[in-house]
Design an enzyme around this catalytic site. Structure first.
Site, PDB file in Angstrom:
ATOM      1  N   ARG A 185      -8.791  -0.145   3.480  1.00 42.15           N
ATOM      2  CA  ARG A 185      -7.987   0.980   2.961  1.00 42.15           C
ATOM      3  C   ARG A 185      -6.660   0.021   2.687  1.00 42.15           C
ATOM      4  O   ARG A 185      -6.025   0.491   1.666  1.00 42.15           O
ATOM      5  CB  ARG A 185      -7.528   2.104   3.774  1.00 42.15           C
ATOM      6  N   LYS A 228       0.679  -1.337  -0.031  1.00 46.41           N
ATOM      7  CA  LYS A 228       0.064   0.067   0.109  1.00 46.41           C
ATOM      8  C   LYS A 228       0.787   1.256  -0.113  1.00 46.41           C
ATOM      9  O   LYS A 228       0.218   2.109  -0.511  1.00 46.41           O
ATOM     10  CB  LYS A 228      -1.007  -0.126   1.312  1.00 46.41           C
ATOM     11  N   ASN A 229       1.877   1.387   0.842  1.00 48.59           N
ATOM     12  CA  ASN A 229       2.691   2.402   0.896  1.00 48.59           C
ATOM     13  C   ASN A 229       3.588   2.544  -0.353  1.00 48.59           C
ATOM     14  O   ASN A 229       4.480   3.660  -0.322  1.00 48.59           O
ATOM     15  CB  ASN A 229       3.669   2.235   2.160  1.00 48.59           C
ATOM     16  N   ASP A 266       4.244   0.584  11.989  1.00 45.53           N
ATOM     17  CA  ASP A 266       3.062  -0.136  11.525  1.00 45.53           C
ATOM     18  C   ASP A 266       2.993  -1.515  11.748  1.00 45.53           C
ATOM     19  O   ASP A 266       2.034  -2.186  11.677  1.00 45.53           O
ATOM     20  CB  ASP A 266       2.829  -0.113   9.929  1.00 45.53           C
ATOM     21  N   ARG A 302       0.321  14.829  12.055  1.00 44.97           N
ATOM     22  CA  ARG A 302       0.958  14.799  10.619  1.00 44.97           C
ATOM     23  C   ARG A 302       0.422  16.012   9.782  1.00 44.97           C
ATOM     24  O   ARG A 302      -0.374  15.829   8.831  1.00 44.97           O
ATOM     25  CB  ARG A 302       0.288  13.549  10.072  1.00 44.97           C
ATOM     26  N   CYS A 352      -5.537   8.496   9.034  1.00 46.86           N
ATOM     27  CA  CYS A 352      -5.591   8.065  10.062  1.00 46.86           C
ATOM     28  C   CYS A 352      -5.156   8.840  11.424  1.00 46.86           C
ATOM     29  O   CYS A 352      -4.020   9.658  11.332  1.00 46.86           O
ATOM     30  CB  CYS A 352      -4.959   6.991  10.313  1.00 46.86           C
TER      31      CYS A 352
END
Length: 438
Positions: free
Chosen positions: A419, A23-24, A311, A126, A121
């Site tokens: 997601r 995903k990243n 994570d 952030r 999130c």
């Protein structure tokens, strides 16, 4: 789509599942396609919501996108990039923070970029100011308006020297996506060097970019006038793989994760083995299993790569509730990432959180009022509970806890997991989990 998920726990997860592209990386590689003037082809693309969001954002900017969900293939043709209205961007972006990374490519292609208010999130501070400051360093003008932020580059973007106070992944991505077509040379110091960053650099290099990654977290980018397309296979998702590994441990199961790779997961694999987890590493993937012996407690802290990934922390904490003795986890990347532990306590865990830096070195949160260290006492039997998903990784961690708990758990807001975890319902079925939705 339903949002309440019921799990009957206490059954070992056993079987095989597959992880595809990270995903990243995938969403950022899709954004990178905007920089090229020829089509790009990305393989091993997972069927997750973030991919759907970027697909729609590319389309509203005039990119032709052809996607084959079954094969994980996506083709992007940016030949006719065009402006999009803030309302269109906002409608597709929702709470995603991805639009901020469109700015550099759009400034190069169109001379302007519009981004709406951004979400994401809620795991820490952030702010997008870091991104806007980076764009200003390249010569962009930032105009904050009622419907969003309007960014222009009337004199073009120029290479510059940027030092990050903290090796932020997002800020590093912003620099890379902006610098590759900026005039002159950009030097980025204290950059993030995660495997996904290295893979993004590989994508950009295939497009014609000139990027040098040095051993001291310095990245040098020589701007070029034109970029072409790319063909690339995305790096596998090491976060998803680690999440299923922890699920295998908590449920006393045995899961083979097809596609998981040793090198980007080496730090996790060391910790997994230290607490007593079983591993078999092959060229095709990694088998994670509970060996039958009691799990061992550990003291560890999260850090930027090559440290233990933040994570990975939340799924690991669930596993540590089943380890003998006292474990200490010091979160140094996001200041509010331990809030999810209160629900685990409701399920029978014994976790205390502290403002102090515990179990290792001091960090940037040590002098601030954040509970960023956890002491976990175990083993504690978990029982079913009624819980609500707080964020993507915390949500999957609750799912892991529910799978290992006795009785039935009801998880609200489960859709958030879509997601970043491809087909997790089908994978649960393949592993023998018992669940239903209403």
């Amino acid at each position: 789509m339903t949002s309440t998920f019921h799990v009957r726990g206490g059954r070992p997860l056993k079987g095989e599942i597959t992880v595809r592209g990270a995903k990243n990386l995938v969403s950022k590689a899709m954004v990178a396609a905007l920089l090229g003037e020829e089509p790009s082809l990305l393989r091993s693309v997972p069927d997750i919501r973030d991919v759907a969001i970027v697909t729609e954002l590319l389309k509203v900017h005039g990119v032709k996108v052809d996607r084959d969900v079954a094969t994980g293939l996506i083709r992007m043709d940016p030949s006719n990039v065009e402006r999009a209205h803030a309302a269109e961007i906002d409608a597709h972006a929702g709470s995603s923070r991805i639009p901020i990374l469109f700015c550099g490519p759009l400034l190069h292609r169109l001379g302007e970029a519009i981004i709406p208010d951004l979400g994401g999130c809620r795991i820490g501070d952030r702010p997008i100011n870091y991104h806007l400051d980076v764009l200003r360093e390249f010569g962009a003008h930032v105009d904050k308006r009622e419907l969003g932020i309007h960014i222009t580059a009337p004199n073009g973007l120029k290479g510059t020297k940027i030092h990050l106070e903290y090796p932020s992944v997002g800020a590093t991505e912003q620099v890379l996506l902006t610098a590759v077509r900026a005039e002159g040379v950009t030097e980025l110091t204290n950059a993030a060097v995660e495997p996904e960053i290295e893979d993004l650099i590989a994508v950009l290099q295939k497009m014609g970019a000139l990027i040098t990654l040095q051993t001291d977290r310095t990245i040098t980018i020589e701007g070029v006038e034109r970029l072409g397309g790319y063909e690339h296979v995305a790096i596998p998702d090491r976060i998803e793989a680690a999440s299923w590994a922890c699920a295998a441990l908590v449920t006393k199961g045995d899961v083979f994760v097809q596609g998981a790779q040793q090198k980007p997961m080496s730090t996790f694999l060391n910790v997994f083995r230290r607490i007593g987890g079983g591993l078999d590493i092959t060229d095709d993937g990694i088998r994670f299993f509970h060996p039958g012996e009691p799990l061992r407690s550990i003291a560890m802290e999260t850090d930027v790569h090559p440290g233990f990934m933040t994570d990975w922390q939340q799924p690991l904490v669930v596993a540590l509730t089943q380890a003998e003795g006292i474990s200490i986890v010091h979160e140094t990347v996001y200041e509010n990432r331990l809030g999810f532990t209160s629900a685990l306590n409701d399920m029978g865990a014994r976790i205390q959180v502290y403002r102090e830096c515990l179990g290792g070195s001091s960090c940037r949160f040590g002098w601030r009022n954040f509970n960023h260290s956890a002491v976990i006492s175990g083993p504690k039997a978990l029982h079913g509970a009624d819980i609500t998903v707080p964020d993507l990784r915390g949500g999957f961690s609750y799912l892991i806890a529910a799978l290992g708990a006795e009785g039935i758990s009801s998880i609200h807001g489960i859709d958030l997991i879509d997601r970043g975890y491809e087909s997790f319902r089908e994978k649960l079925t393949a592993l023998g989990a018992e669940y239903w939705e209403d």
